[in-house]
Design an enzyme around this catalytic site. Structure first.
Site, PDB file in Angstrom:
ATOM      1  CG  ASP A 105      -3.030  22.260   8.557  1.00  0.00           C
ATOM      2  OD1 ASP A 105      -2.981  22.154   7.325  1.00  0.00           O
ATOM      3  OD2 ASP A 105      -2.030  22.382   9.277  1.00  0.00           O
ATOM      4  CE1 TYR A 149       3.013  23.196   3.875  1.00  0.00           C
ATOM      5  CE2 TYR A 149       2.320  22.569   1.673  1.00  0.00           C
ATOM      6  CZ  TYR A 149       2.107  22.590   3.032  1.00  0.00           C
ATOM      7  OH  TYR A 149       0.989  21.984   3.557  1.00  0.00           O
ATOM      8  CE1 TYR A 241       3.974  21.726   7.374  1.00  0.00           C
ATOM      9  CE2 TYR A 241       4.381  23.276   9.156  1.00  0.00           C
ATOM     10  CZ  TYR A 241       3.621  22.859   8.079  1.00  0.00           C
ATOM     11  OH  TYR A 241       2.519  23.580   7.702  1.00  0.00           O
ATOM     12  CG  HIS A 301      -5.439  25.089   3.949  1.00  0.00           C
ATOM     13  ND1 HIS A 301      -5.438  23.703   3.962  1.00  0.00           N
ATOM     14  CD2 HIS A 301      -4.624  25.461   4.977  1.00  0.00           C
ATOM     15  CE1 HIS A 301      -4.659  23.270   4.941  1.00  0.00           C
ATOM     16  NE2 HIS A 301      -4.155  24.322   5.571  1.00  0.00           N
TER      17      HIS A 301
END
Length: 325
Positions: A105, A149, A241, A301
């Site tokens: 990720d 998201y 993020y 994922h």
């Protein structure tokens, strides 16, 4: 003693913070595992045990602000440069000269930054789910709706003075931490990109009755929840993020160490606009000349937890091929 009990847990003081590092195995052949979100060191449990059995030393830190590691001062927030600096600090403390990095990720970003910024410290790179992407603005999130998201989570709190929660904080705050981790794991295990309607929150994309994936147990969920109960989500939402474009002064973006990219073909990330074309067009291989790409058809994922035996074998084949002592 179980295999999990053989994993040691230490705390290392780096850059003014006490960072948690899980470790198993001994010797000069070292693998540094870098987690994503909502993951933690624990997400590498199967891989750490497997590489240790094969003669490698496995190290998996919790990033600053994650799990059992200290929170950074709020004024400093957290960014990729901090993560890279922390990782070099950990290696220096442990007197480790060279490692393979394994990133999942957003852990793929520091996994690739290390050979670009500290090439003498890296023997090779393995990433899962996310390929190498040069630093700078990413085009892969464009053309996704407002309810994507990442778009929801990258909106920070309104101000440090008012302390009003951002949309993600308010969304998460309606539930206990265990439920938040469960919902994110369920969402990210699907093959569709998590997108909410305009008047819907991301957490509401999961029905309360939805079961965990069959490869993720209640015991696993408890382990994750305990770690996030310690850290909360303040830093995990900031990093990755809310980190904007960082400048590292990298003049040559080509990665010059051997690399392996493992792609679960059911991973929702593959549906980011333009990402699959980037992987298959040859552009990726121009930036990473010594790259092997391996697809796992049913992999999602969390492929390293979903198909641990298969991923472990891929890791060990790559590590043993490129190890140089």
């Amino acid at each position: 003693m179980t295999q999990m009990d053989q994993i040691k847990h230490n705390f290392i003081h780096v850059n003014g913070l006490k960072l948690h590092v899980a470790e198993i195995g001994t010797g000069p052949k070292v693998v540094l595992f870098l987690h994503g979100f909502p993951e933690i060191w624990y997400s590498w449990r199967y891989q750490m045990i497997a590489v240790a059995k094969s003669g490698f030393r496995a190290i998996a830190p919790d990033y600053r602000g994650y799990g059992l590691s200290d929170q950074p001062p709020e004024s400093e927030k957290a960014c990729h440069a901090d993560i890279v600096s922390d990782l070099i600090g950990i290696l220096d403390h442990l007197e480790i000269k060279k490692v393979f990095t394994v990133g999942k990720d957003f852990g793929a970003r520091p996994a690739y930054l290390l050979p670009l910024l500290h090439p003498e410290r890296i023997s090779g790179v393995i990433t899962l789910g996310v390929p190498y992407v040069p630093m700078g603005p990413s085009n892969f999130k464009q053309h996704l709706p407002e309810g994507f998201y990442v778009s929801r989570w990258e909106v920070s709190r309104l101000s440090f003075i008012s302390q009003k929660p951002g949309r993600a904080e308010a969304d998460f705050g309606r539930f206990d931490i265990k439920t938040v981790v469960k919902n994110v794991y369920i969402l990210f295990s699907k093959s569709d990109v998590p997108i909410a309607a305009e008047n819907q929150e991301i957490m509401d994309l999961v029905q309360p009755s939805t079961l965990l994936p069959p490869w993720f147990t209640e015991e696993d969920l408890d382990s994750y929840a305990k770690l996030y109960e310690n850290s909360g989500f303040q830093t995990p939402l900031q990093m990755p993020y809310r980190v904007k474009n960082e400048e590292f002064g990298i003049k040559d973006p080509v990665v010059k160490v051997p690399c392996l990219f493992i792609m679960g073909m059911q991973d929702y990330v593959l549906k980011f606009p333009g990402l699959e074309a980037y992987i298959r067009s040859g552009t990726l291989n121009q930036l990473v000349p010594d790259l092997d790409t391996i697809e796992i058809p049913e992999g999602g994922h969390f492929v390293q937890e979903q198909f641990p035996d298969q991923v472990n074998q891929l890791l060990l084949t790559f590590l043993n091929k490129h190890i140089q002592l």
